[in-house]
Design an enzyme around this catalytic site. Structure first.
Site, mmCIF file in Angstrom:
data_model
loop_
_atom_site.group_PDB
_atom_site.id
_atom_site.type_symbol
_atom_site.label_atom_id
_atom_site.label_comp_id
_atom_site.label_asym_id
_atom_site.label_seq_id
_atom_site.Cartn_x
_atom_site.Cartn_y
_atom_site.Cartn_z
ATOM 1 N N ASN A 74 17.641 37.760 53.754
ATOM 2 C CA ASN A 74 17.539 38.264 55.125
ATOM 3 C C ASN A 74 18.624 39.289 55.468
ATOM 4 O O ASN A 74 19.762 39.157 55.020
ATOM 5 C CB ASN A 74 17.616 37.093 56.118
ATOM 6 C CG ASN A 74 16.445 36.143 55.963
ATOM 7 O OD1 ASN A 74 15.340 36.573 55.655
ATOM 8 N ND2 ASN A 74 16.689 34.859 56.140
ATOM 9 N N HIS A 125 5.933 57.427 66.689
ATOM 10 C CA HIS A 125 5.196 56.224 67.134
ATOM 11 C C HIS A 125 5.156 55.152 66.037
ATOM 12 O O HIS A 125 4.250 54.330 66.003
ATOM 13 C CB HIS A 125 3.770 56.559 67.567
ATOM 14 C CG HIS A 125 3.676 57.756 68.472
ATOM 15 N ND1 HIS A 125 3.712 57.666 69.833
ATOM 16 C CD2 HIS A 125 3.585 59.084 68.178
ATOM 17 C CE1 HIS A 125 3.619 58.884 70.365
ATOM 18 N NE2 HIS A 125 3.563 59.770 69.375
ATOM 19 N N LYS A 148 13.934 33.668 50.273
ATOM 20 C CA LYS A 148 14.324 34.608 51.336
ATOM 21 C C LYS A 148 15.619 35.342 51.064
ATOM 22 O O LYS A 148 16.531 34.865 50.403
ATOM 23 C CB LYS A 148 14.464 33.865 52.680
ATOM 24 C CG LYS A 148 13.160 33.533 53.358
ATOM 25 C CD LYS A 148 12.246 34.729 53.635
ATOM 26 C CE LYS A 148 12.673 35.547 54.820
ATOM 27 N NZ LYS A 148 12.347 34.956 56.101
ATOM 28 N N SER A 208 17.833 31.644 53.207
ATOM 29 C CA SER A 208 17.285 30.709 54.174
ATOM 30 C C SER A 208 17.553 29.302 53.669
ATOM 31 O O SER A 208 17.535 29.053 52.460
ATOM 32 C CB SER A 208 15.783 30.946 54.315
ATOM 33 O OG SER A 208 15.138 29.762 54.748
ATOM 34 N N GLN A 260 41.889 41.926 87.176
ATOM 35 C CA GLN A 260 42.427 41.219 86.014
ATOM 36 C C GLN A 260 41.315 40.943 85.000
ATOM 37 O O GLN A 260 41.586 40.764 83.815
ATOM 38 C CB GLN A 260 43.083 39.907 86.473
ATOM 39 C CG GLN A 260 43.660 39.069 85.367
ATOM 40 C CD GLN A 260 44.641 38.044 85.900
ATOM 41 O OE1 GLN A 260 45.791 38.351 86.183
ATOM 42 N NE2 GLN A 260 44.184 36.809 86.074
ATOM 43 N N ASN A 305 51.439 46.073 89.092
ATOM 44 C CA ASN A 305 50.214 46.863 89.261
ATOM 45 C C ASN A 305 50.238 48.160 88.448
ATOM 46 O O ASN A 305 49.266 48.493 87.762
ATOM 47 C CB ASN A 305 49.976 47.166 90.740
ATOM 48 C CG ASN A 305 49.749 45.893 91.546
ATOM 49 O OD1 ASN A 305 49.555 44.822 90.965
ATOM 50 N ND2 ASN A 305 49.786 45.986 92.857
ATOM 51 N N GLU A 336 20.794 42.676 61.648
ATOM 52 C CA GLU A 336 20.291 42.064 62.890
ATOM 53 C C GLU A 336 21.422 41.812 63.883
ATOM 54 O O GLU A 336 21.259 41.971 65.096
ATOM 55 C CB GLU A 336 19.570 40.757 62.566
ATOM 56 C CG GLU A 336 18.280 40.970 61.791
ATOM 57 C CD GLU A 336 17.723 39.659 61.262
ATOM 58 O OE1 GLU A 336 16.913 39.053 61.966
ATOM 59 O OE2 GLU A 336 18.104 39.240 60.158
HETATM 60 N N1 ARG Z 1 47.680 39.981 85.218
HETATM 61 C C1 ARG Z 1 47.444 40.997 86.178
HETATM 62 C C2 ARG Z 1 46.245 41.860 85.749
HETATM 63 O O1 ARG Z 1 45.941 41.848 84.620
HETATM 64 C C3 ARG Z 1 48.642 41.853 86.364
HETATM 65 C C4 ARG Z 1 48.735 42.515 87.698
HETATM 66 C C5 ARG Z 1 49.055 41.514 88.730
HETATM 67 N N2 ARG Z 1 49.390 42.123 89.972
HETATM 68 C C6 ARG Z 1 49.441 41.419 91.067
HETATM 69 N N3 ARG Z 1 49.739 42.023 92.149
HETATM 70 N N4 ARG Z 1 49.174 40.149 91.071
HETATM 71 O O2 ARG Z 1 45.626 42.524 86.551
#
Ligand code: ARG
Length: 467
Positions: free
Chosen positions: A293, A164, A291, A285, A330, A118, A298
């Site tokens: 373009n 405008h 053409k 085109s 994720q 995490n 775009e």
């Molecule tokens: N692949 C996960 C992400 O991108 C990594 C973190 C995963 N953490 C967990 N507790 N499963 O968020």
């Protein structure tokens, strides 16, 4: 796919499980196809973490050295394009750790001490976004240089200014291009601001609550170029403001590009005829041989919609998520990578088009003189030289426009006598200069379109770009 033992992430976390994951579970869980782009940041973050663990006596110096050389080897392999990707390894973090185990054996198992995926992913992703901001800044700066270069060529070239989308007043092409320089300048300052705010390290937040190991978060923050560690471990693992801000900055930049793209598209069309896009920036085109373009313009206009969608996507993903990490998060990377790639390409295409477009100043000047574009100059002159209140001058000028319109022409048909007929107390002897050149030259207020002001703006910009 290589042998199951080494390519299954559940072997890294599956101690309490009786069976491995279902195939569909593996598939929905895997982020490696997307987050493999984080390999460099993942390895950088891990090297800083391992060095800190050793410095704090949490792992041995010998293990740290083995881990570090293994990680350096993996980085070299990625650099050379050669680390096989395993969907079963879930994400880049598992992929690198598993590869490390193959390379250095048991010491690899100590790397994840006092860390969670995490805080690891938050750190890696933030490092990536921080670099992306720097790369985007350089691309916007390149566009600014192109704009300033072309503006300097056309500081005196007259074109119609629109409100405008109706011809309003004559302006210079240089002035018009420099307006985009200013927008780009704000875009760059937004990215810089976003980097400044994001630059705190999540590393050491661990799963959400911090850790009991005596880690040194200041050391890893400094090693990774962060200003300081993030103050709260729960915020540390669940904050994605930095990615959302990046997308907000990207969306705003893309929006500016789409406005410029729209102008190129209009200007290239036959009724305007203000520019010719070179062959290298046009497409043909398959049915209409004549053409030519403006597809790139775009697509820049179109990409802005997708980039805005990426911003929206991450905002909605994060909305209502409780603290701390949830797997929804994720999905944060795909929109950021997509927006980055689209913006990068859009900036490069716009820089290419601006650099290579052929402006047609004669045509612009012709259109600038239509639509009674110097009527305001007549009204201003009546105020300045005849002491009329502006509202009265506006009225007299309106009547003059109507008269010329009835004669089927522009203000060049107007005479001093006409004005005296409209408003006998004026006693005009000689009419003022109502040419588009005179109009433009007179707009000398700060930030105005007079060539002298435009040249000043260009000089300032050249100085800013050199800094
Ligand atoms: N692949 C996960 C992400 O991108 C990594 C973190 C995963 N953490 C967990 N507790 N499963 O968020």
């Amino acid at each position: 796919m290589s042998d199951k033992r080494n390519s299954d992430s559940s072997k890294l976390w599956g101690g309490r499980f009786g069976s491995g994951p279902d195939a569909i579970m593996r598939e929905i869980n895997a982020s490696i196809p997307v987050d493999k782009r984080l390999w460099r940041e993942d390895i950088t973050g891990s090297r800083a973490h391992a060095a800190m663990l050793a410095a704090q006596g949490i792992i041995s110096a010998a293990d740290a050295a083995v881990i570090d050389s293994g990680l350096a080897q993996i980085a070299a392999d990625y650099e050379a394009g050669g680390v096989p990707e395993h969907i079963d390894l879930e994400d880049i973090h598992m992929q690198v750790e598993s590869r490390l185990k193959e390379l250095v054996g048991d010491a690899a198992g100590r790397l994840h001490t006092a860390r969670s995926r995490n805080d690891q992913v938050a750190t890696d992703f933030k490092l990536w976004v921080r670099s992306a901001c720097a790369a985007t800044d350089a691309s916007i700066k390149a566009l600014q240089s192109a704009l300033v270069f072309r503006a300097a060529e056309h500081a005196e070239s007259i074109m119609p200014g629109f409100t405008h989308l109706q011809v309003a007043q004559p302006i210079t092409l240089g002035h018009h291009l420099m307006a985009y320089y200013e927008m780009a300048k704000r875009d760059r300052s937004r990215f810089a601001d976003c980097v400044h705010r994001m630059n705190e390290s999540p590393l050491g937040s661990a799963a959400l609550a911090g850790t009991g190991f005596p880690i040194d978060r200041d050391a890893t923050a400094a090693a990774l170029g962060f200003d300081r560690p993030m103050a709260n471990s729960m915020d540390g693992v669940s904050d994605r403001d930095f990615a959302i801000e990046y997308l907000g900055c990207a969306a705003q930049t893309a929006l500016h590009l789409s406005r410029l793209a729209e102008e190129l598209i209009l200007w290239a069309s036959q009724p305007f005829g203000f520019i010719k896009l070179p062959d290298a920036w046009s497409t043909g085109s398959s049915i209409m041989p004549q053409k030519r373009n403006p597809d790139a313009a775009e697509l820049v206009r179109g990409h802005a919609g997708r980039i805005l969608g990426c911003f929206h996507s991450l905002m909605v993903t994060m909305k209502g998520l409780p603290l701390a990490y949830s797997k929804d998060m994720q999905n944060d990377k795909a929109p950021v990578f997509e927006a980055h790639d689209l913006l990068d390409l859009s900036l490069a295409a716009m820089t290419g088009m601006i650099t290579n477009v052929t402006f047609v100043p004669e045509r612009m000047r012709t259109v600038a003189a239509t639509g009674f574009s110097t009527a305001t100059d007549l009204a201003d002159w009546l105020v300045r030289d005849h002491g009329l209140p502006f509202r009265d001058a506006h009225h007299v000028t309106g009547a003059a426009v109507k008269l010329c319109e009835g004669r089927g022409g522009g203000l060049e048909l107007l005479t001093a006598d006409d004005l005296n007929t409209i408003s006998p107390q004026l006693a005009v002897a000689k009419l003022c200069d109502l040419s588009v050149e005179g109009s433009v030259a007179s707009r000398t207020s700060a930030g105005g379109t007079a060539p002298v002001r435009v040249r000043e703006a260009i000089a300032n910009a050249q100085q800013e770009l050199a800094e």
